[in-house]
Design a protein around this motif. Structure first.
Motif, PDB file in Angstrom:
ATOM      1  N   PHE A 126       0.852  -1.188   0.000  1.00 27.49           N
ATOM      2  CA  PHE A 126       0.000   0.000   0.000  1.00 27.49           C
ATOM      3  C   PHE A 126       0.891   1.243   0.000  1.00 27.49           C
ATOM      4  O   PHE A 126       1.854   1.337   0.767  1.00 27.49           O
ATOM      5  N   GLY A 127       0.529   2.187  -0.849  1.00 24.32           N
ATOM      6  CA  GLY A 127       1.282   3.431  -0.923  1.00 24.32           C
ATOM      7  C   GLY A 127       0.533   4.468  -1.740  1.00 24.32           C
ATOM      8  O   GLY A 127      -0.437   4.158  -2.453  1.00 24.32           O
ATOM      9  N   SER A 128       0.967   5.686  -1.633  1.00 19.97           N
ATOM     10  CA  SER A 128       0.346   6.777  -2.392  1.00 19.97           C
ATOM     11  C   SER A 128       0.820   6.745  -3.835  1.00 19.97           C
ATOM     12  O   SER A 128       1.960   6.382  -4.133  1.00 19.97           O
ATOM     13  N   TYR A 129      -0.089   7.112  -4.731  1.00 18.11           N
ATOM     14  CA  TYR A 129       0.252   7.103  -6.146  1.00 18.11           C
ATOM     15  C   TYR A 129       1.015   8.357  -6.560  1.00 18.11           C
ATOM     16  O   TYR A 129       1.977   8.290  -7.322  1.00 18.11           O
ATOM     17  N   MET A 130       0.598   9.522  -6.018  1.00 14.66           N
ATOM     18  CA  MET A 130       1.196  10.797  -6.429  1.00 14.66           C
ATOM     19  C   MET A 130       1.980  11.485  -5.317  1.00 14.66           C
ATOM     20  O   MET A 130       3.022  12.084  -5.564  1.00 14.66           O
ATOM     21  N   HIS A 131       1.496  11.395  -4.091  1.00 15.14           N
ATOM     22  CA  HIS A 131       2.090  12.173  -3.006  1.00 15.14           C
ATOM     23  C   HIS A 131       3.341  11.486  -2.481  1.00 15.14           C
ATOM     24  O   HIS A 131       3.314  10.305  -2.116  1.00 15.14           O
ATOM     25  N   THR A 132       4.398  12.233  -2.413  1.00 18.28           N
ATOM     26  CA  THR A 132       5.673  11.717  -1.910  1.00 18.28           C
ATOM     27  C   THR A 132       5.690  11.763  -0.388  1.00 18.28           C
ATOM     28  O   THR A 132       4.697  12.115   0.259  1.00 18.28           O
ATOM     29  N   ILE A 133       6.846  11.437   0.141  1.00 15.37           N
ATOM     30  CA  ILE A 133       6.980  11.368   1.589  1.00 15.37           C
ATOM     31  C   ILE A 133       6.863  12.753   2.233  1.00 15.37           C
ATOM     32  O   ILE A 133       6.568  12.865   3.425  1.00 15.37           O
ATOM     33  N   ARG A 134       7.040  13.798   1.466  1.00 22.40           N
ATOM     34  CA  ARG A 134       6.897  15.149   2.012  1.00 22.40           C
ATOM     35  C   ARG A 134       5.437  15.540   2.182  1.00 22.40           C
ATOM     36  O   ARG A 134       5.134  16.488   2.904  1.00 22.40           O
ATOM     37  N   ASP A 135       4.518  14.825   1.507  1.00 23.84           N
ATOM     38  CA  ASP A 135       3.099  15.167   1.563  1.00 23.84           C
ATOM     39  C   ASP A 135       2.279  14.188   2.404  1.00 23.84           C
ATOM     40  O   ASP A 135       1.408  14.612   3.176  1.00 23.84           O
TER      41      ASP A 135
END
Length: 435
Positions: A126-135
């Motif tokens: 599971f992970g975000s598609y667009m948002h990086t670790i800064r978001d």
């Protein structure tokens, strides 16, 4: 993003419950599961005081009207046909909970070598598609042990597969200069083998047992060969019918497929053994050839002693004949003749004695028959014919014992092969089951 300070990432918590394993496609390496997915995140702008709102602490809002983290499963390989859940719960503190159902079709490296006692380990990332670790930052909402226990309660009586454990790890995925926060879950499932043991292994074992018992049919009977050919045909039809239950993949062949192939090969070897014994008993005996000396030494002496071959009571183990030594029809060899042949011998011997006594009386008291006519004694012709019949019967008996000794030897070798093969297969499956 619903954040007052955009430099602060939004923290999203996720957890899931594995409700069902819908299918495992070994050929395409795809696992289909059904999940209850729950997501939490904080909306900093949806905050109110319950005292000012008649004590309302929680409301439901359409999810399409709100910002939601774009959490996906990286192993997803199909269209999302899950039933939509259009609403979310919003707490007065700004915490949002979104429960939804997910029909997950994911790629998985399925290893089917130990089928039907196999255990599969598939990963859900599971992970975000667009948002990086800064978001967006991800973290599990429950411990992995709690997720595993909740899933076992629902999956305990669900079909062919049994949940062993759910493990997980939070990590960072780096791609180029960007980094994504991900959570990887390892779902370990084990196949329930009862269906395949009852429908595949037990019938195959019964057919192999019948093939072993067929060695107790008389080796000189043609029924043994026809019975074994019928058994091979039945085993082939059994494999064709049960072919749909066997998994197929380009990565390798399951050991149960090798097991069936070896069983079929053993049946063919058993048929070839029957052909060899039939040839020894019929082809060589019909020619009435002498048993070669090396066959007497190797087969009737050494191999017979090795396998503890029990000779009939009226037959002695043959010794190696000496060269240029005439064979004499003695009492021991006569005892090996057939009962009918012994009766004929006694009858002809009595007739010969009677005719000899009559001939002596004629010489002493004068001829009883007309002059010039002498009675012909049939001793020599009958004796030669009787000796020939006895010789042929002795050769036939020797070739029969050669065939019986070889049949006993090959049968024990066949039993040894099947026993070793069964022990290896059972040991390998027991090791996999214990692991």
């Amino acid at each position: 993003r619903p954040a007052v300070n955009l430099s602060n990432p939004t923290i999203a918590n996720i957890s899931f419950t594995l409700y069902a394993v819908l299918g495992v496609n070994e050929k395409t390496q795809i696992l289909t599961t059904f999940l209850w997915l729950r997501q939490y995140w904080h909306h900093e702008f949806l905050v109110w005081d319950p005292d000012e709102c008649d004590g309302v602490t929680k409301i439901s809002l359409p999810v399409k009207k709100l910002w939601s983290p774009d959490i996906i499963v990286y192993e997803f390989v199909d269209d999302d046909v899950s039933q939509a859940c259009p609403y979310v719960y919003v707490n007065h503190t700004g915490h949002i909970r979104w429960d939804r159902m997910l029909r997950l079709v994911s790629a998985c490296n399925l290893k089917i070598f130990s089928f039907p006692f196999d255990m599969q380990n598939c990963s859900f990332t599971f992970g975000s598609y667009m948002h990086t670790i800064r978001d967006v930052r991800l973290s599990p909402a429950l411990s992995f042990q709690e997720m595993s226990q909740n899933s076992k309660r629902y999956l305990e009586a669900s079909g062919e597969w049994e949940l062993v454990d759910i493990l997980g790890e939070a990590s960072i995925l780096q791609f180029g200069v960007d980094e994504w926060d991900i959570i990887t879950f390892w779902v370990v499932i084990k196949r329930r083998p009862v269906l395949y043991v009852v429908n595949l292994l037990i019938p195959s074992s019964f057919l192999m047992l019948i093939d072993i018992l067929s060695f107790y049919l008389p080796p000189h009977s043609v029924d043994r060969a026809s019975f074994k050919m019928t058994l091979i045909l039945g085993y082939t039809v059994f494999l064709l019918i049960m072919n749909d239950l066997l998994p197929s993949t380009a990565n390798g062949t399951p050991i149960i497929g090798i097991y069936f192939s070896v069983c079929l090969a053993l049946m063919v070897i058993s048929l070839l053994e029957t052909v060899i014994i039939t040839n020894v008993l019929h082809h060589n005996s019909m020619k009435y050839k002498e048993v070669p000396t090396w066959v007497r030494v190797v087969v009737l002496k050494h191999i017979a002693n090795l396998i503890c071959y029990q000779w009939p009571e009226h037959v002695k183990a043959p010794a190696t004949p000496q060269k240029d030594e005439p064979e004499i029809l003695n009492g021991d060899s006569g005892a090996a003749a057939l009962p009918e042949l012994q009766q004929i011998c006694r009858y002809l011997g009595d007739l010969h004695d009677h005719l000899t006594s009559m001939h002596k009386e004629n010489e002493l008291h004068g001829p009883v028959v007309p002059c010039g006519i002498r009675p012909r004694l049939p001793a020599l012709p009958h004796h030669d014919h009787l000796t020939s019949m006895h010789k042929e019967n002795e050769l036939l008996d020797q070739w029969c014992h050669v065939g019986y000794v070889l049949d006993f030897l090959l049968f024990r070798i066949y039993l040894l092969l099947i026993s070793c093969y069964a022990l290896v297969i059972i040991s390998m499956w027991c090791i996999w089951i214990s692991q």
